[in-house]
Design an enzyme around this catalytic site. Structure first.
Site, PDB file in Angstrom:
ATOM      1  N   CYS A   1     -20.447 -46.249  53.951  1.00  0.00           N
ATOM      2  CA  CYS A   1     -20.899 -44.908  54.371  1.00  0.00           C
ATOM      3  C   CYS A   1     -22.142 -44.449  53.621  1.00  0.00           C
ATOM      4  CB  CYS A   1     -19.819 -43.853  54.113  1.00  0.00           C
ATOM      5  SG  CYS A   1     -18.160 -44.431  53.937  1.00  0.00           S
TER       6      CYS A   1
ATOM      7  N   ASP B   1     -12.844 -42.173  51.294  1.00  0.00           N
ATOM      8  CA  ASP B   1     -11.429 -42.108  51.688  1.00  0.00           C
ATOM      9  C   ASP B   1     -10.857 -43.462  52.083  1.00  0.00           C
ATOM     10  OD1 ASP B   1     -11.977 -39.506  51.254  1.00  0.00           O
ATOM     11  OD2 ASP B   1     -11.120 -38.755  53.110  1.00  0.00           O
TER      12      ASP B   1
ATOM     13  N   CYS C   1     -20.103 -39.754  53.813  1.00  0.00           N
ATOM     14  CA  CYS C   1     -18.655 -39.922  53.743  1.00  0.00           C
ATOM     15  C   CYS C   1     -17.949 -38.594  53.999  1.00  0.00           C
ATOM     16  CB  CYS C   1     -18.291 -40.451  52.363  1.00  0.00           C
ATOM     17  SG  CYS C   1     -17.258 -41.901  52.453  1.00  0.00           S
ATOM     18  N   ASP C   2     -16.680 -38.686  54.366  1.00  0.00           N
ATOM     19  CA  ASP C   2     -15.930 -37.536  54.876  1.00  0.00           C
ATOM     20  C   ASP C   2     -16.184 -36.215  54.136  1.00  0.00           C
ATOM     21  OD1 ASP C   2     -14.914 -39.564  56.352  1.00  0.00           O
ATOM     22  OD2 ASP C   2     -12.827 -39.227  55.851  1.00  0.00           O
ATOM     23  N   LYS C   3     -15.993 -36.200  52.812  1.00  0.00           N
ATOM     24  CA  LYS C   3     -16.066 -34.930  52.070  1.00  0.00           C
ATOM     25  C   LYS C   3     -17.492 -34.552  51.714  1.00  0.00           C
ATOM     26  CE  LYS C   3     -11.749 -35.055  52.466  1.00  0.00           C
ATOM     27  NZ  LYS C   3     -11.812 -36.341  53.171  1.00  0.00           N
TER      28      LYS C   3
ATOM     29  N   CYS D   1     -17.350 -44.516  59.024  1.00  0.00           N
ATOM     30  CA  CYS D   1     -16.386 -45.004  60.031  1.00  0.00           C
ATOM     31  C   CYS D   1     -16.783 -44.562  61.438  1.00  0.00           C
ATOM     32  CB  CYS D   1     -14.987 -44.499  59.712  1.00  0.00           C
ATOM     33  SG  CYS D   1     -14.375 -45.100  58.133  1.00  0.00           S
TER      34      CYS D   1
ATOM     35  N   GLU E   1      -4.643 -37.531  52.066  1.00  0.00           N
ATOM     36  CA  GLU E   1      -4.513 -37.938  53.474  1.00  0.00           C
ATOM     37  C   GLU E   1      -3.425 -38.996  53.591  1.00  0.00           C
ATOM     38  OE1 GLU E   1      -8.284 -39.345  54.836  1.00  0.00           O
ATOM     39  OE2 GLU E   1      -9.105 -37.339  55.019  1.00  0.00           O
TER      40      GLU E   1
ATOM     41  N   SER F   1      -6.034 -38.251  57.847  1.00  0.00           N
ATOM     42  CA  SER F   1      -7.362 -38.776  58.127  1.00  0.00           C
ATOM     43  C   SER F   1      -7.739 -38.381  59.538  1.00  0.00           C
ATOM     44  CB  SER F   1      -7.321 -40.296  58.011  1.00  0.00           C
ATOM     45  OG  SER F   1      -8.446 -40.848  58.629  1.00  0.00           O
TER      46      SER F   1
END
EC number: 4.2.1.9
Length: 572
Positions: free
Chosen positions: A54, A86, A127-129, A199, A449, A475
């Site tokens: 990511c 994650d 990335c996610d956060k 992702c 998650e 997730s």
């Protein structure tokens, strides 16, 4: 080229006047000239690191941002901050670091900008956060800012089909159920992630990337291009130029992020069947600007929004397909045509959403995105629930689910590891409701998650034959009947803490209810006997987080936000 009056900008504190000669000498040590130091300073922050794909392409894009800033009369100052990825933190104690990292990223960005008095900010995240974190820092600081997503990963190819990392998580469940050999699992894991990028399904990173355009902080189309493609660098260059335009016009993040633009953001999450984590991140953004926009406010938008994008995990396609089909602007256009998007919101282009969408036409020949009047389903992919098991509310992702009601008996676990062990050993049965508690923001600490557990359940073919309820998170890749963000959380004595094995629970995603078949008096009697669990952290960052974190329905904020703000950084 625009002229800027440095005397009115924050960077005057570090670069103007005789008493700032030592400060300027540091800039000369880094190769800047007197002319460079006389220009506005623009922070260029990326969450580059070697933790995961990511983040790996972000530094390359930061160089293009810097070229754009210099070409438009600014002096860029690049810095990096952390990420916790994650996919690698998943399924073990490392996941306790994930949500905490959102605060560390926002806080460290804030401190870097404050400490060096930067005048504007461009943030690149993968990335996610890190996506919501950089957007939070932007509205907190309120200096002219542009967000840019680092781009998604290309899909892997396995047996002639597109695959993502989620296929590997689910394959672990198939493997444990004897439905996949170790050799096949190995083949899949070797090809699932073929490039740099986040992702590829509509998981949290791509969900929040769509949000960045819908909320107005990112340039149109910038969320779509996959990370390895050099076209990303064009958007990075343009983002650098754009931030200088915003600085000249004094258009700030709080002019862009408003109640209406948060509603636009929630709309695109619902329309794409996006990640339930958005219901945590949008309230956190609202906290930064001092408005109420909690979990149930987000859920109200979800309920009235058509589900239009056929994206994994609930659908067929990945982020790259959506980009080829027409990207976020085309989806925003059809939502606007249907009356689901506020057109009068300001964006980083310096134009309103309506103006940005003016010349965009919907392409009916592609299969990824539906028009607003031909939805996959009439309401969004995520539903808010309330009831005696979740007085503060909770959330369930229904995109791709066949049935919307579930009644079953509680099977209680006090952490994810215990639940995962039971799943792997098949110590649960059809009709069970698996309860994973003490995993909330305070109880975890860190609100983990549950993808490893939900992925394993799905891989065992039990995805819709059981339900799962947790005060933790899921997730964006989670599938199945999974209820998260239950509040108040178990660690604070919420009803989840009072459940016992065999209690009957009714979940109704049509009516928006979640109840355990216990009376008020029965719950009160159990509460008298309940004792708080001792935290597994007595020191360090995760302990510190547990002392300050607020409830999930408000976005798990760790500070009071604009409501208690004394002065705005941008006005120092």
């Amino acid at each position: 080229m625009a002229k800027f009056n440095k005397k009115k900008l924050p960077s005057r504190h570090t670069s103007l006047g005789a008493d700032r000669a030592p400060h300027r000498s540091f800039y000369y040590a880094m190769g800047e000239t007197e002319k460079d130091v006389a220009k506005p300073f623009v922070g260029v922050v990326s969450t580059w690191n070697e933790a995961a794909p990511c983040n790996i392409a972000l530094m390359r894009q930061a160089q293009s941002v810097k070229k754009g800033v210099r070409a438009s009369g600014g002096t860029p100052r690049e810095f990096c901050t952390i990420t916790v990825t994650d996919g690698i933190a998943m399924g073990h104690e490392g996941m306790k670091s994930s949500l905490v990292s959102r605060e560390i990223i926002a806080d460290s960005t804030e401190l870097t900008v404050r400490g060096h008095c930067y005048d504007a900010l461009v943030g690149i995240a993968g990335c996610d956060k890190s996506l919501p974190a950089l957007m939070m820092a932007m509205v907190r600081l309120n200096v002219p800012s542009v967000f840019i997503y680092g781009g998604s990963i290309l899909p892997g190819q396995y047996k002639g089909k597109d695959v993502t990392v989620v296929d590997v998580f689910e394959a672990v469940g198939k493997h444990s159920a004897g439905k996949m050999s170790s050799k096949e699992l190995k083949k899949l894991e070797l090809v699932a992630c073929p490039s740099a990028g986040a992702c590829g399904g509509q998981f949290t990173a791509n969900t929040m990337a769509c949000v960045s355009e819908a909320i107005g902080l990112a340039l149109p189309y910038s969320a779509g291009t996959p990370a390895p493609y050099e076209e990303r660098d064009k958007y990075a260059l343009l983002s650098g130029k754009t931030v200088m335009n915003l600085l000249q016009k004094n258009i700030r993040p709080r002019d862009i992020v408003t109640k209406k633009s948060l509603e636009n953001a929630a709309t695109i999450v619902a329309a794409t069947g996006g990640s339930t984590n958005a219901a945590l991140h949008l309230p956190a953004l609202a906290n930064e600007i001092g408005i109420k926009f909690d979990l149930m406010d987000v859920a109200k938008i979800f309920k009235k929004t058509p589900y239009l994008a056929d994206l994994k995990p609930g659908g067929k396609y990945v982020a790259k397909d959506m980009w080829i089909a027409g990207g976020v602007p085309m989806l925003l256009k059809t939502l606007y045509d249907g009356g689901f998007i506020h057109g009068d919101c300001m964006t980083v282009t310096g134009k309103t959403m309506k103006q940005n969408l003016k010349n965009i036409k919907f392409n009916p020949k592609q299969k990824v995105l539906r028009a607003y009047d031909n939805p996959l389903s009439p309401d969004g992919g995520v539903v808010g629930l309330k009831g005696n098991l979740a007085p503060d509310g909770c959330i369930v992702k229904i995109a791709g689910l066949k049935k919307l009601q579930f009644t079953g008996k509680a099977r209680c676990f006090d952490n994810e590891e215990a639940a995962m062990a039971a799943v792997q050993n098949k110590k649960y049965k059809e009709g069970d409701i698996i309860i994973i508690r003490y995993e909330g923001p305070v109880g975890g600490p860190g609100m983990r998650e549950m993808l490893s557990t939900t992925g394993a359940i799905y891989g065992q073919g039990m995805g819709e034959k059981v339900a799962l309820i947790t005060d933790g998170r899921f997730s964006g890749a989670t599938r199945g009947f999974c209820v998260g963000h239950v509040g108040p959380e178990a660690a604070l004595g919420g009803p989840l803490a009072l459940l016992r094995n065999g209690d009957v629970i009714d979940i109704d995603a049509k009516k928006g209810t979640i109840d355990v078949r216990l009376t008020r008096f029965q719950l009160a009697a159990r509460r008298k006997k309940w004792k708080p669990k001792k935290s597994s952290f007595g020191s360090g960052t995760i302990w510190k987080y547990a002392q300050t974190v607020g409830p999930a329905y408000l976005g798990a904020p760790t500070h009071p936000g604009k409501r208690k703000e004394v002065k705005v950084y941008a006005d120092i």
